[in-house]
Design a protein around this motif. Sequence first.
Motif, PDB file in Angstrom:
ATOM      1  N   SER A  23      68.420  11.279  31.009  1.00  0.00           N
ATOM      2  CA  SER A  23      67.853  12.651  30.760  1.00  0.00           C
ATOM      3  C   SER A  23      66.323  12.685  30.799  1.00  0.00           C
TER       4      SER A  23
ATOM      5  N   LYS B  35      70.515   8.903  27.488  1.00  0.00           N
ATOM      6  CA  LYS B  35      68.902   9.483  26.880  1.00  0.00           C
ATOM      7  C   LYS B  35      67.852   9.062  27.970  1.00  0.00           C
TER       8      LYS B  35
ATOM      9  N   GLU C 214      74.939   5.775  25.107  1.00  0.00           N
ATOM     10  CA  GLU C 214      74.192   7.016  24.398  1.00  0.00           C
ATOM     11  C   GLU C 214      72.354   6.606  24.911  1.00  0.00           C
TER      12      GLU C 214
END
Length: 140
Positions: free
Chosen positions: A87, A84, A80
């Motif tokens: 992203s 992130k 995760e």
Amino acid sequence: MKTLKFIFALIFFAVIYFTATAQTENTIDSLQKIEQKCSTSGWRMQNCSFRFMNQMDSILNITYNKLRLSLGCTQKIELEKEQKNWSKKRYIFFNQTDKKFEDSLKSGDWGPEMRAVTYEEKAEFIKDRVLTLIKERQKE
């Protein structure tokens, strides 16, 4: 007898797992070939590239979720964080790509039909992430 069933079940799930990963890569290759054929037709190149970019985005979401489901708690947290960070890089890359297009449009170097190039660059950026996640999944 239970041990034999367990071994067959294990083999079955291993085959499914590796086939699904290979299928994803084959799907990407197939979609890219369709996009290239569509783009070289000279008709609505922008739509072809935009569709391919969205398809890569969908495959990214599916691949990420499949990988996430296969991980333990600590690994999920790491994935995760990694996603992130990716992203954020994606956001920066997309903005730079759009700015490059706008600047080229204003200078007269490119016409509006060249928007397809930005979609292709964005699709490749996403595709690279998908392939990275596939490799991570193969390690599991």
